[in-house]
Design an enzyme around this catalytic site. Sequence first.
Site, mmCIF file in Angstrom:
data_model
loop_
_atom_site.group_PDB
_atom_site.id
_atom_site.type_symbol
_atom_site.label_atom_id
_atom_site.label_comp_id
_atom_site.label_asym_id
_atom_site.label_seq_id
_atom_site.Cartn_x
_atom_site.Cartn_y
_atom_site.Cartn_z
ATOM 1 N N ASN A 192 -5.280 -0.879 -9.163
ATOM 2 C CA ASN A 192 -4.111 -0.043 -9.431
ATOM 3 C C ASN A 192 -3.588 0.475 -8.090
ATOM 4 O O ASN A 192 -4.182 1.372 -7.507
ATOM 5 C CB ASN A 192 -4.541 1.117 -10.348
ATOM 6 C CG ASN A 192 -3.422 2.108 -10.592
ATOM 7 O OD1 ASN A 192 -2.264 1.855 -10.247
ATOM 8 N ND2 ASN A 192 -3.765 3.245 -11.185
ATOM 9 N N TRP A 193 -2.501 -0.128 -7.639
ATOM 10 C CA TRP A 193 -1.982 0.238 -6.299
ATOM 11 C C TRP A 193 -1.259 1.579 -6.317
ATOM 12 O O TRP A 193 -0.923 2.121 -5.280
ATOM 13 C CB TRP A 193 -1.006 -0.831 -5.802
ATOM 14 C CG TRP A 193 -1.625 -2.163 -5.527
ATOM 15 C CD1 TRP A 193 -2.895 -2.574 -5.842
ATOM 16 C CD2 TRP A 193 -1.000 -3.294 -4.890
ATOM 17 N NE1 TRP A 193 -3.086 -3.875 -5.433
ATOM 18 C CE2 TRP A 193 -1.944 -4.334 -4.848
ATOM 19 C CE3 TRP A 193 0.266 -3.514 -4.354
ATOM 20 C CZ2 TRP A 193 -1.665 -5.580 -4.289
ATOM 21 C CZ3 TRP A 193 0.552 -4.752 -3.800
ATOM 22 C CH2 TRP A 193 -0.399 -5.776 -3.771
ATOM 23 N N LYS A 194 -0.941 2.086 -7.484
ATOM 24 C CA LYS A 194 -0.168 3.332 -7.632
ATOM 25 C C LYS A 194 1.135 3.227 -6.831
ATOM 26 O O LYS A 194 1.697 2.141 -6.732
ATOM 27 C CB LYS A 194 -1.025 4.534 -7.221
ATOM 28 C CG LYS A 194 -2.375 4.526 -7.955
ATOM 29 C CD LYS A 194 -3.131 5.805 -7.858
ATOM 30 C CE LYS A 194 -4.435 5.664 -8.631
ATOM 31 N NZ LYS A 194 -5.222 6.883 -8.660
ATOM 32 N N HIS A 219 -2.612 6.273 -17.924
ATOM 33 C CA HIS A 219 -3.388 6.731 -16.769
ATOM 34 C C HIS A 219 -3.333 8.261 -16.727
ATOM 35 O O HIS A 219 -2.317 8.862 -17.079
ATOM 36 C CB HIS A 219 -2.805 6.118 -15.487
ATOM 37 C CG HIS A 219 -3.674 6.362 -14.299
ATOM 38 N ND1 HIS A 219 -3.708 7.571 -13.641
ATOM 39 C CD2 HIS A 219 -4.581 5.570 -13.680
ATOM 40 C CE1 HIS A 219 -4.603 7.494 -12.657
ATOM 41 N NE2 HIS A 219 -5.144 6.293 -12.653
ATOM 42 N N GLU A 229 -2.847 10.254 -14.444
ATOM 43 C CA GLU A 229 -1.714 10.793 -13.670
ATOM 44 C C GLU A 229 -0.454 10.815 -14.523
ATOM 45 O O GLU A 229 0.384 11.701 -14.384
ATOM 46 C CB GLU A 229 -1.516 9.962 -12.389
ATOM 47 C CG GLU A 229 -2.617 10.256 -11.374
ATOM 48 C CD GLU A 229 -2.962 9.091 -10.456
ATOM 49 O OE1 GLU A 229 -2.184 8.132 -10.361
ATOM 50 O OE2 GLU A 229 -4.051 9.158 -9.828
ATOM 51 N N GLU A 247 -11.913 6.621 -17.192
ATOM 52 C CA GLU A 247 -11.705 7.188 -15.865
ATOM 53 C C GLU A 247 -11.852 8.712 -15.939
ATOM 54 O O GLU A 247 -10.886 9.412 -16.285
ATOM 55 C CB GLU A 247 -10.305 6.846 -15.353
ATOM 56 C CG GLU A 247 -10.041 5.368 -15.244
ATOM 57 C CD GLU A 247 -8.951 5.070 -14.211
ATOM 58 O OE1 GLU A 247 -9.232 4.337 -13.272
ATOM 59 O OE2 GLU A 247 -7.842 5.605 -14.344
ATOM 60 N N GLY A 271 -9.757 9.436 -7.158
ATOM 61 C CA GLY A 271 -9.229 9.764 -5.831
ATOM 62 C C GLY A 271 -9.974 10.888 -5.137
ATOM 63 O O GLY A 271 -9.500 11.422 -4.132
ATOM 64 N N SER A 291 -13.056 6.425 -8.027
ATOM 65 C CA SER A 291 -13.786 6.278 -6.761
ATOM 66 C C SER A 291 -14.803 5.145 -6.790
ATOM 67 O O SER A 291 -15.883 5.251 -6.207
ATOM 68 C CB SER A 291 -14.444 7.602 -6.356
ATOM 69 O OG SER A 291 -13.460 8.599 -6.190
ATOM 70 N N GLY A 329 -8.569 2.189 -7.737
ATOM 71 C CA GLY A 329 -7.379 2.752 -7.096
ATOM 72 C C GLY A 329 -7.419 2.512 -5.597
ATOM 73 O O GLY A 329 -7.142 1.423 -5.110
ATOM 74 N N GLY A 330 -7.827 3.534 -4.863
ATOM 75 C CA GLY A 330 -7.813 3.503 -3.397
ATOM 76 C C GLY A 330 -8.396 2.235 -2.789
ATOM 77 O O GLY A 330 -7.779 1.613 -1.906
HETATM 78 P P1 PGA Z 1 -9.532 5.707 -7.385
HETATM 79 O O1 PGA Z 1 -8.454 5.602 -8.566
HETATM 80 O O2 PGA Z 1 -10.314 4.421 -7.374
HETATM 81 O O3 PGA Z 1 -8.701 5.884 -6.130
HETATM 82 O O4 PGA Z 1 -10.388 6.890 -7.663
HETATM 83 C C1 PGA Z 1 -8.761 4.989 -9.783
HETATM 84 C C2 PGA Z 1 -7.554 5.057 -10.679
HETATM 85 O O5 PGA Z 1 -6.830 6.046 -10.632
HETATM 86 O O6 PGA Z 1 -7.282 4.107 -11.457
#
Ligand code: PGA
Length: 252
Positions: free
Chosen positions: A9-11, A98, A100, A170, A176, A215, A236-237
């Site tokens: 997930n590149w966001k 998600h 977010e 998640e 993050g 993470s 994510g990251g």
């Molecule tokens: P993260 O994000 O790996 O940066 O913690 C995961 C996500 O939000 O899908």
Amino acid sequence: MRKRVVAGNWKMNTNIEEGLLLVNEINNLVKDLSEQTRVIIAPPFTHLATISSLLKSEKSRISLAAQNCADHESGAYTGEVSPNTLSDIGCKYVIIGHSERREYYNETNEMLFKKIELVLKAGMSPIYCIGERLQEREQSRHFDVVSSQIKEVLYNLNEADIERVIIAYEPVWAIGTGKTASSDQAEEMHEFIRGVVADKFPSCADNISILYGGSCKPSNAQELFARKNVDGGLIGGASLSAVDFAAIIKSF
Ligand code: PGA
């Protein structure tokens, strides 16, 4: 047999040039991998059509996902993106719900169910995200929270459709933050999630892939993916580094 899945997930990261570079790097690193693990990337909307053509011309084994979609098929919804158009340009998956989106854009379970229905109708698979906030875990409400996120949304589907859903657990406190759930915490919740799905869909629960997200990185992926009910990750990251993302994919 359940599918193993690693999705990036590149966001809201990368411009188109950086995005193309990243896809090329990932593609080179995963080219010779066994077909056992499904590799998915979810770049920003603006990159999808270009990246889709690139993946097609390279006959890549990477599949494309969108990070969100509208809860309507078409019409006067300024700024929204229809699930049908995502499918048209080659998306196979859409990340739905998600944390977010739930948190910053007030997406409700009711709205997420509508999105999932449309994603399925358009021939794609939803990657449905669930997970508790830190306070909810501290108050020992995490099982209740996750259970309602499943019941209020996925229980409205039929058996044929539930088989096409990927669930991503998640925990919000791990996203993050660099704080990963321990593999015991992840396995405990994944087993619980499968049980809740089984209560309504006893013959399907075992076939559903449940990904861990929060993470997840090369240093902890192997331990997490080794657990019985963890079928992969939503990253994510670490998915913004081709080397780290490929290392995670190879952690199975
Ligand atoms: P993260 O994000 O790996 O940066 O913690 C995961 C996500 O939000 O899908």
